[in-house]
Design a protein around this motif. Structure first.
Motif, PDB file in Angstrom:
ATOM      1  N   MET A   4       8.478  -1.049  21.633  1.00  0.00           N
ATOM      2  CA  MET A   4       8.826  -1.617  22.929  1.00  0.00           C
ATOM      3  C   MET A   4       9.427  -2.755  23.050  1.00  0.00           C
ATOM      4  SD  MET A   4       5.935  -0.754  26.093  1.00  0.00           S
ATOM      5  CE  MET A   4       4.941   0.604  25.508  1.00  0.00           C
ATOM      6  N   LEU A   5       8.663  -3.715  22.203  1.00  0.00           N
ATOM      7  CA  LEU A   5       9.318  -4.991  22.082  1.00  0.00           C
ATOM      8  C   LEU A   5      10.679  -5.099  21.408  1.00  0.00           C
ATOM      9  CD1 LEU A   5       6.075  -6.991  21.570  1.00  0.00           C
ATOM     10  CD2 LEU A   5       7.425  -7.036  23.496  1.00  0.00           C
ATOM     11  N   GLY A   6      10.594  -4.206  20.175  1.00  0.00           N
ATOM     12  CA  GLY A   6      11.951  -3.809  19.527  1.00  0.00           C
ATOM     13  C   GLY A   6      12.981  -3.316  20.350  1.00  0.00           C
ATOM     14  N   ALA A   7      12.802  -2.530  21.557  1.00  0.00           N
ATOM     15  CA  ALA A   7      13.757  -2.097  22.295  1.00  0.00           C
ATOM     16  C   ALA A   7      14.121  -3.296  23.253  1.00  0.00           C
ATOM     17  CB  ALA A   7      13.207  -1.049  23.512  1.00  0.00           C
ATOM     18  N   HIS A  44      22.160 -19.571  17.981  1.00  0.00           N
ATOM     19  CA  HIS A  44      20.689 -20.288  17.614  1.00  0.00           C
ATOM     20  C   HIS A  44      19.767 -19.921  18.770  1.00  0.00           C
ATOM     21  CE1 HIS A  44      20.948 -22.997  14.216  1.00  0.00           C
ATOM     22  NE2 HIS A  44      22.454 -22.642  14.348  1.00  0.00           N
ATOM     23  N   ARG A  45      20.249 -19.764  20.075  1.00  0.00           N
ATOM     24  CA  ARG A  45      19.549 -19.393  21.316  1.00  0.00           C
ATOM     25  C   ARG A  45      19.060 -18.123  20.949  1.00  0.00           C
ATOM     26  NH1 ARG A  45      23.139 -21.469  25.478  1.00  0.00           N
ATOM     27  NH2 ARG A  45      23.908 -19.334  25.988  1.00  0.00           N
ATOM     28  N   LEU A  46      19.930 -17.175  20.602  1.00  0.00           N
ATOM     29  CA  LEU A  46      19.323 -15.814  20.419  1.00  0.00           C
ATOM     30  C   LEU A  46      18.262 -15.655  19.335  1.00  0.00           C
ATOM     31  CD1 LEU A  46      19.919 -12.890  21.541  1.00  0.00           C
ATOM     32  CD2 LEU A  46      21.545 -12.586  19.654  1.00  0.00           C
ATOM     33  N   LEU A  47      18.424 -16.646  18.404  1.00  0.00           N
ATOM     34  CA  LEU A  47      17.664 -16.611  17.370  1.00  0.00           C
ATOM     35  C   LEU A  47      16.158 -17.007  17.720  1.00  0.00           C
ATOM     36  CD1 LEU A  47      18.469 -16.081  14.287  1.00  0.00           C
ATOM     37  CD2 LEU A  47      18.293 -18.501  13.955  1.00  0.00           C
ATOM     38  N   VAL A  48      16.184 -17.951  18.359  1.00  0.00           N
ATOM     39  CA  VAL A  48      14.701 -18.374  19.002  1.00  0.00           C
ATOM     40  C   VAL A  48      14.325 -17.284  20.100  1.00  0.00           C
ATOM     41  CG1 VAL A  48      13.725 -20.005  20.862  1.00  0.00           C
ATOM     42  CG2 VAL A  48      15.314 -20.762  18.860  1.00  0.00           C
ATOM     43  N   VAL A  49      15.038 -16.577  20.836  1.00  0.00           N
ATOM     44  CA  VAL A  49      14.594 -15.256  21.550  1.00  0.00           C
ATOM     45  C   VAL A  49      13.937 -14.499  20.568  1.00  0.00           C
ATOM     46  CG1 VAL A  49      14.900 -13.755  23.384  1.00  0.00           C
ATOM     47  CG2 VAL A  49      15.806 -15.961  23.544  1.00  0.00           C
ATOM     48  N   ARG A  50      14.580 -14.123  19.495  1.00  0.00           N
ATOM     49  CA  ARG A  50      14.317 -13.159  18.510  1.00  0.00           C
ATOM     50  C   ARG A  50      12.712 -13.441  17.938  1.00  0.00           C
ATOM     51  NH1 ARG A  50      19.512 -11.485  15.344  1.00  0.00           N
ATOM     52  NH2 ARG A  50      20.622 -10.107  17.005  1.00  0.00           N
ATOM     53  N   LEU A  62      10.491 -15.546  19.166  1.00  0.00           N
ATOM     54  CA  LEU A  62       9.644 -15.281  20.324  1.00  0.00           C
ATOM     55  C   LEU A  62       9.115 -13.978  20.446  1.00  0.00           C
ATOM     56  CD1 LEU A  62       8.561 -17.288  22.555  1.00  0.00           C
ATOM     57  CD2 LEU A  62      10.303 -16.283  24.068  1.00  0.00           C
ATOM     58  N   LEU A  63      10.088 -12.921  20.479  1.00  0.00           N
ATOM     59  CA  LEU A  63       9.906 -11.567  20.473  1.00  0.00           C
ATOM     60  C   LEU A  63       8.935 -11.225  19.299  1.00  0.00           C
ATOM     61  CD1 LEU A  63      12.923  -9.708  21.598  1.00  0.00           C
ATOM     62  CD2 LEU A  63      10.567  -9.334  22.485  1.00  0.00           C
ATOM     63  N   TRP A  64       9.311 -11.738  18.083  1.00  0.00           N
ATOM     64  CA  TRP A  64       8.472 -11.439  16.923  1.00  0.00           C
ATOM     65  C   TRP A  64       6.819 -11.912  17.235  1.00  0.00           C
ATOM     66  CZ3 TRP A  64       8.602  -7.454  13.744  1.00  0.00           C
ATOM     67  CH2 TRP A  64       9.947  -6.941  13.533  1.00  0.00           C
ATOM     68  N   ALA A  90       9.890 -14.736  11.209  1.00  0.00           N
ATOM     69  CA  ALA A  90      11.277 -14.420  11.743  1.00  0.00           C
ATOM     70  C   ALA A  90      12.355 -15.166  11.652  1.00  0.00           C
ATOM     71  CB  ALA A  90      10.928 -14.053  13.077  1.00  0.00           C
ATOM     72  N   LYS A  91      12.037 -16.394  11.814  1.00  0.00           N
ATOM     73  CA  LYS A  91      13.054 -17.460  11.894  1.00  0.00           C
ATOM     74  C   LYS A  91      13.774 -17.489  10.487  1.00  0.00           C
ATOM     75  CE  LYS A  91      15.001 -21.650  12.549  1.00  0.00           C
ATOM     76  NZ  LYS A  91      16.289 -21.839  13.311  1.00  0.00           N
ATOM     77  N   LEU A  92      12.774 -17.718   9.340  1.00  0.00           N
ATOM     78  CA  LEU A  92      13.120 -17.805   7.957  1.00  0.00           C
ATOM     79  C   LEU A  92      13.943 -16.120   7.619  1.00  0.00           C
ATOM     80  CD1 LEU A  92       9.971 -19.464   6.340  1.00  0.00           C
ATOM     81  CD2 LEU A  92      11.995 -20.346   7.000  1.00  0.00           C
ATOM     82  N   THR A  93      13.520 -15.252   7.915  1.00  0.00           N
ATOM     83  CA  THR A  93      14.023 -14.038   7.499  1.00  0.00           C
ATOM     84  C   THR A  93      15.650 -14.248   8.162  1.00  0.00           C
ATOM     85  OG1 THR A  93      11.853 -12.986   7.856  1.00  0.00           O
ATOM     86  CG2 THR A  93      13.504 -11.531   7.486  1.00  0.00           C
ATOM     87  N   TYR A  94      15.645 -14.190   9.509  1.00  0.00           N
ATOM     88  CA  TYR A  94      16.855 -14.145  10.268  1.00  0.00           C
ATOM     89  C   TYR A  94      17.963 -15.245   9.449  1.00  0.00           C
ATOM     90  CZ  TYR A  94      15.269 -11.149  14.157  1.00  0.00           C
ATOM     91  OH  TYR A  94      14.871 -10.145  14.428  1.00  0.00           O
ATOM     92  N   LYS A  95      17.238 -16.418   9.094  1.00  0.00           N
ATOM     93  CA  LYS A  95      18.137 -17.607   8.506  1.00  0.00           C
ATOM     94  C   LYS A  95      18.782 -17.103   7.487  1.00  0.00           C
ATOM     95  CE  LYS A  95      17.574 -22.520   8.754  1.00  0.00           C
ATOM     96  NZ  LYS A  95      16.771 -23.622   8.814  1.00  0.00           N
ATOM     97  N   VAL A  96      17.789 -16.475   6.395  1.00  0.00           N
ATOM     98  CA  VAL A  96      18.552 -15.981   5.177  1.00  0.00           C
ATOM     99  C   VAL A  96      19.392 -14.873   5.253  1.00  0.00           C
ATOM    100  CG1 VAL A  96      17.604 -14.863   2.859  1.00  0.00           C
ATOM    101  CG2 VAL A  96      16.241 -16.630   3.827  1.00  0.00           C
ATOM    102  N   ALA A  97      19.144 -13.891   6.230  1.00  0.00           N
ATOM    103  CA  ALA A  97      19.866 -12.708   6.352  1.00  0.00           C
ATOM    104  C   ALA A  97      21.316 -12.890   6.936  1.00  0.00           C
ATOM    105  CB  ALA A  97      19.349 -11.782   7.352  1.00  0.00           C
TER     106      ALA A  97
END
Lengths: 140, 151
Positions: free
Chosen positions: A60-63, B77-83, B85-87, B127-134
């Motif tokens: 759900m959060l992934g969506a 960077h904004r989107l990265l922070v939101v992602r 936050l979601l994780w 998540a931050k480290l993973t996205y940064k590497v990816a």
């Protein structure tokens, strides 16, 4: 006017994914409760069963994450981001109050699933409030 | 992965400074609450005062993130922070979901104090480290160096 207040193609896809994952979550949750009720598992089996309903919750959060990437309307994305922040703030606030009360007095344990409901309610209310505040005459 | 303070955007520097202050305040309030409760022997509804006080830096942390999202000019960077936050939220929700279900199934135990906030921060960091590497491209380890780097 859609269920979530927006009708961009990305939001329609999000609504569909949300409803599907929500339905799966409810089915898995009740199935887990039934399994525990009838088979009385212990130890690692109980822990494993308790993790399973979290999977659709994660989906759900992934969506929501996918929606934020797909949504091209900057304004709607901003509203969603803000709502997510409000939801997370309320969720963490409730959890910290509960943790402190539990730690210092042994009291204050919230009923199961309170936090989950709190998050989505805060998320929804934040979205509704922002939409109402930004309403213009032609938008009614 | 270079963690170069000088090359960070001004908004990110503010985020790190404010975030560090919020976490220190949280630790102080957490310890202070325990001391206060044990010395003053608080009971009943009075216990809500230290509990709510400890919540303030946590809400402050989210407010700091919101300010960062307003201040950061770099969309990526904004989107990265939101992602992230979601994780973080996903980790907390998973923990809460498991906890709730275990209780519903008759489990009498409780998570240790601080588990949820710790999970939130750990998941957001991973998540931050993973996205940064990816998403790493040469010379782009810490943001847009030339155009919007150190402001």
């Amino acid at each position: 006017m859609s269920f979530f207040g927006t009708s961009t193609p990305a939001s329609k896809r999000y609504q569909r994914r949300f409803l599907v994952t929500m339905s799966i979550y409810l089915v898995v949750l009740f199935a887990a409760i039934l399994v525990v009720k009838h088979t009385h598992p212990h130890g690692w089996q109980l822990y494993t069963i308790s993790v399973v309903p979290a999977v659709p919750l994660l989906a759900m959060l992934g969506a929501l994450g996918v929606y934020l990437t797909e949504e091209t309307d900057e304004y709607i994305r901003l509203i969603t981001m803000r709502s997510l922040l409000v939801g997370t703030a309320v969720l963490l606030a409730v959890l910290v109050v509960d943790e402190v009360l539990r730690s210092i007095s042994g009291a204050g344990a919230l009923p199961p699933f309170t936090s989950w409901v709190t998050f989505f309610m805060a998320f929804g209310v934040a979205q509704a409030v922002q939409r109402m505040r930004n309403r213009v005459k032609d938008d009614a | 992965m270079a963690w170069n303070w000088k090359k960070m955007s001004a908004a990110k520097k503010k985020l790190i400074r404010r975030g560090a202050v919020a976490l220190v305040v949280y630790e102080l309030l957490w310890t202070g609450s325990f001391e206060w409760v044990s010395r003053a022997k608080l009971e009943g509804s009075n216990l809500w005062v230290p509990a709510v006080l400890t919540t303030l830096p946590v809400v402050g942390l989210i407010w700091i993130l919101a300010r960062y999202l307003g201040e950061e000019a770099d969309e990526f960077h904004r989107l990265l922070v939101v992602r992230c936050l979601l994780w973080g939220t996903a980790a907390v929700m998973t923990s809460v979901c498991c906890h709730g279900l275990l209780q519903l199934m008759g489990w009498k135990g409780n998570w240790s104090a601080g588990v949820e906030l710790g999970l939130f921060l750990a998941a957001a960091l991973v998540a931050k480290l993973t996205y940064k590497v990816a998403n790493r491209v040469p010379a782009d380890a810490d943001g847009l160096l030339g155009s919007e780097g150190s402001r």
